[in-house]
Enzyme design. Structure first.
Site, short mmCIF file in Angstrom:
data_model
loop_
_atom_site.label_atom_id
_atom_site.label_comp_id
_atom_site.label_asym_id
_atom_site.label_seq_id
_atom_site.Cartn_x
_atom_site.Cartn_y
_atom_site.Cartn_z
N TRP A 97 -8.18 7.24 -4.68
CA TRP A 97 -7.65 6.08 -4.45
C TRP A 97 -8.78 5.01 -4.55
O TRP A 97 -9.98 5.30 -4.44
CB TRP A 97 -7.14 6.04 -2.98
CG TRP A 97 -5.90 6.97 -2.69
CD1 TRP A 97 -6.07 8.15 -2.00
CD2 TRP A 97 -4.61 6.64 -3.00
NE1 TRP A 97 -4.86 8.57 -2.27
CE2 TRP A 97 -3.99 7.66 -2.43
CE3 TRP A 97 -3.92 5.32 -3.50
CZ2 TRP A 97 -2.79 7.69 -2.70
CZ3 TRP A 97 -2.74 5.43 -3.70
CH2 TRP A 97 -1.90 6.49 -3.22
N ILE A 132 0.98 6.83 0.22
CA ILE A 132 0.32 5.86 1.14
C ILE A 132 -1.10 5.58 0.75
O ILE A 132 -1.86 6.63 0.76
CB ILE A 132 0.55 6.03 2.59
CG1 ILE A 132 1.85 6.44 2.98
CG2 ILE A 132 -0.27 4.76 3.36
CD1 ILE A 132 2.23 7.13 4.41
N CYS A 133 -1.46 4.37 0.51
CA CYS A 133 -2.83 4.19 0.28
C CYS A 133 -3.72 3.82 1.49
O CYS A 133 -3.68 2.59 1.69
CB CYS A 133 -3.03 3.09 -1.03
SG CYS A 133 -4.60 2.56 -1.29
N LEU A 134 -4.14 4.74 2.22
CA LEU A 134 -4.77 4.57 3.44
C LEU A 134 -6.12 5.44 3.55
O LEU A 134 -5.87 6.77 3.27
CB LEU A 134 -3.59 4.91 4.56
CG LEU A 134 -4.18 4.46 5.90
CD1 LEU A 134 -4.23 3.16 6.00
CD2 LEU A 134 -3.16 4.97 6.95
N HIS A 174 0.71 -1.12 0.00
CA HIS A 174 -0.05 0.08 -0.02
C HIS A 174 0.88 1.47 0.14
O HIS A 174 0.43 2.22 0.22
CB HIS A 174 -0.70 0.05 1.25
CG HIS A 174 -2.06 -1.15 1.12
ND1 HIS A 174 -2.83 -1.27 2.08
CD2 HIS A 174 -2.37 -2.04 0.18
CE1 HIS A 174 -3.82 -2.24 1.78
NE2 HIS A 174 -3.34 -2.76 0.54
#
Lengths: 530, 154
Positions: free
Chosen positions: B147, B93-95, B86
């Protein structure tokens, strides 16, 4: 030098067959932690007296006096017996851990008591040279004369609680057993014990300054940001947990957290950009009819009080203060006008004699209402003056004591005066407006009510009524009079006098002058100007 | 230090509470953040017992004027960017809590904790599948990226 043997430093051990309540363990009685020591010992709820507590000493002890505090909160032991286990000289001094069995040991009762209002017991040696300090409200007794030798050579002390006050749980707040290592102990043991005691005491002596220093450090740490931000003086509950600003309109969320209304609105604006319904920012659960944010008026008043008291400080200058005056007046106005309307309805429905009276009544009540306003106005003004003068007096008295503080205080007073002046003028203005508005509405309401009265009031009613647009619409089509109107089937209006004139002129076919429609006298209805 | 932006007071409080009780293995670079509260540099140690044990990472927090109503811009910076399904190689950051699931009730501490736990729960060190394409085409600001949160397990 006397040593308190009820202390873990001198290797004393304590035990009891009774189960103790959680957090009120026996070890509290020996503990050096003041927090633990404060709590004391409580037996578990189901334990009934008698309960025995054994305090085993590391060496033989020559006990000079024993202090027992027997109250823990409302729990109190009021019947105590104290025993001492003793042994012959040589046995324990040499080999401290080898118990010799029953051979040389004997148990002797050294004292007992029944406490009434006293909060504790002190047992002492009759011949003790220096008088120990007796805590207040203590029962003081001497050791039993038969135990004179036993207390000089005690290996353990037993405290037996044989009764409790009001059948509460057996309790002991604290025990102190003062004495010296017995003469029968070897020199090494005596030296060791006194060394241990001295060390423990020096620790105890050292602790307070340590704590103080730690406190100081903490305070310094706390005061640092205060000097930078001057913000820490604000109680946390006044701050919005999201923006950390002082709240203007605190709202209690369904989650129990309190945030400012503006924060909630902003948050919900942002939420709506994600296509989500208004919700609690802390739980994310959306609001429903029964689950929504409500204003916390108690907190609001506390915040307001805080701001009024600290308003002179720089950091509070920009803080928004919302006062809900305008709305309040409005609601009163609405309430009153609706009352007038009700009265109006009532009037128009009732017969003529009662009309006059009730009209008079409304008028009266309106004047009373006005009086009420002016009265409250004056009282509020007086009140303001009083509080102001009170503050000034405060200032004067302070002046004598401390000049610096006075300056600050005076500043605060001036600020307070300013703010209260502002508030007063604003409230005064709003009151005035309110009064005017009320007068207007009352006048028009009464006017319209009176317009429904028969001709003897016509002259007085007409001028005020002619201003009223509503009643202009409902006027006689012939003479333009507004009093005592009747509606024709074509919904045009005629006053009573014109109608009577018409009916006397043409008996059968009466015509409306506006639309020329004929009508019967039976179709004419009384028109109520509501 | 006068608080001009509305977020300043909140950031100050957060910094104080962060310094007081930082999440395990996380420290804030107070020298850098002390001057400008809108950019924080946070040092993060890989949690012991995970794939990232012994590694050191740096996180950059950028706070906009709308903070805390708007989420901070959080990226990994420095030489060591964790290899994680991620985390893109440019540090993005893919959060979800960093964009659409952000709540003003969250704080720097909770974001740090989320990232630590995200790293800790990783079972295989690899870059996201679309890494090379994303890194070439993406905006500098990770918040501008739309995202797709395809994986709830990590």
């Amino acid at each position: 030098m006397a040593i308190n043997f009820c202390c873990s430093h001198v290797k004393t051990k304590i035990h009891s067959p009774a189960v103790s309540c959680e957090g009120y363990d026996l070890s509290n009685l020996l503990s050096n932690d003041p927090l633990h020591r404060e709590k004391g010992f409580l037996a578990e709820g189901f334990i009934k007296p008698p309960v025995s507590i054994f305090v085993d000493f590391f060496c033989y002890v020559n006990i000079s006096h024993v202090l027992v505090w027997t109250e823990v909160g409302r729990q109190k032991s009021d019947g105590l017996e104290l025993y001492v286990k003793t042994g012959s000289a040589a046995e324990k001094g040499e080999s401290s851990h080898s118990s010799q069995g029953h051979g040389g040991e004997s148990i002797v009762r050294i004292g007992s008591c029944r406490l009434k209002n006293e909060s504790g017991l002190m047992l002492r040696k009759y011949t003790y040279r220096t008088e120990p300090i007796v805590p207040s409200n203590f029962l003081v007794k001497n050791f039993n004369s038969s135990s004179r030798f036993a207390v000089q050579n005690a290996s353990s002390l037993e405290i037996k609680i044989y009764s409790t006050a009001n059948s509460t749980v057996p309790a002991l707040k604290r025990i102190e057993i003062w004495g010296n290592p017995s003469h029968s102990c070897s020199k090494e043991v005596r030296k060791m014990i006194s060394d241990l005691w001295n060390r423990a005491n020096s620790i105890v002596d050292r602790q307070p300054p340590d704590i103080k220093q730690a406190d100081k450090k903490l305070k310094e740490e706390d005061s640092k940001p205060t000097s930078v931000e001057n913000e820490n003086s604000v109680p946390d509950e006044f701050l919005d947990p999201i923006t950390c600003e002082i709240m203007a309109i605190p709202m209690t969320l369904p989650s129990g957290k309190v945030i400012d209304l503006s924060t909630l609105e902003k948050f919900n604006d942002v939420e709506s950009t994600w296509g989500r319904a208004p919700c609690d920012p802390f739980t994310g659960i959306s609001f429903t009819k029964t689950r929504f944010a409500i204003p916390d008026s108690a907190l609001k008043s506390r915040i307001d009080q805080f701001l009024v008291e600290n308003g002179h400080l720089k950091q509070f200058k920009g803080v928004g203060r919302t006062v809900g005056h305008a709305n309040l007046n409005h609601s009163i106005l609405i309430g009153k006008t609706s009352e007038v309307e009700l009265a109006k309805k009532h009037l128009s429905d009732s017969s003529i004699p009662s009309l006059g009276i009730s009209a008079f009544k409304t008028h009266n009540s309106s004047s009373v209402f006005k009086d009420g306003i002016s009265h409250s106005q004056s009282t509020s003004r007086d009140h303001g003056k009083e509080s102001l003068s009170g503050k000034n007096e405060n200032c004067d008295s302070e002046n004598l004591n401390d000049q610096n503080r006075t300056n600050v205080k005076r500043k605060s007073c001036e600020q307070a005066v300013d703010t209260s002046k502002k508030m007063k003028t604003s409230s005064f203005l709003s009151l005035k407006d309110h009064e005017d508005m009320l007068e207007d509405t009352l006048d028009s309401a009464i006017g319209s009510v009176l317009s429904g009265l028969p001709s003897f009031l016509k002259s007085s009613a007409q001028p005020s009524v002619s201003k009223d647009r509503d009643s202009e619409r409902h006027a006689c089509k012939e003479c333009n009079s507004v009093s005592c109107l009747f509606s024709l089937p074509c919904e045009h209006l005629l006053c009573r006098s014109c109608l009577v004139k018409k009916s006397s002129e043409k008996n059968e076919h009466m015509k409306c002058i506006t639309c020329k429609l004929s009508f019967n006298s039976g179709d004419v209805k009384r028109f109520h100007n509501i | 230090m006068s608080s001009t932006a509305p977020s300043q007071r909140r950031l100050q409080k957060e910094l104080m509470s962060f310094l007081k009780e930082p999440p395990p293995g996380v420290t804030v670079d107070s020298d850098l953040t002390g001057q400008d509260l809108s950019v924080w540099i946070v040092h993060m140690d890989g949690a012991p017992g995970t794939l990232y044990e012994g590694e050191k990472f740096q996180l950059q927090f950028k706070f906009g004027s709308k903070y805390p109503f708007d989420s901070p811009e959080v990226t990994f910076i420095g030489g060591n960017i964790p290899v994680h399904p991620h985390v893109y190689s440019n540090g993005h950051i893919c959060l979800s809590i960093l964009t659409e699931d952000w709540s003003p009730a969250l704080s720097v501490q909770s974001v740090c904790l989320s990232i630590v736990s995200m790293l800790s729960s990783c079972k295989e060190k690899r870059r996201p599948p679309d890494n090379s394409f994303y890194v070439k085409t993406c905006n500098k600001n990770p918040k501008k990226t739309k995202w797709w949160y395809h994986d709830d397990s990590v």
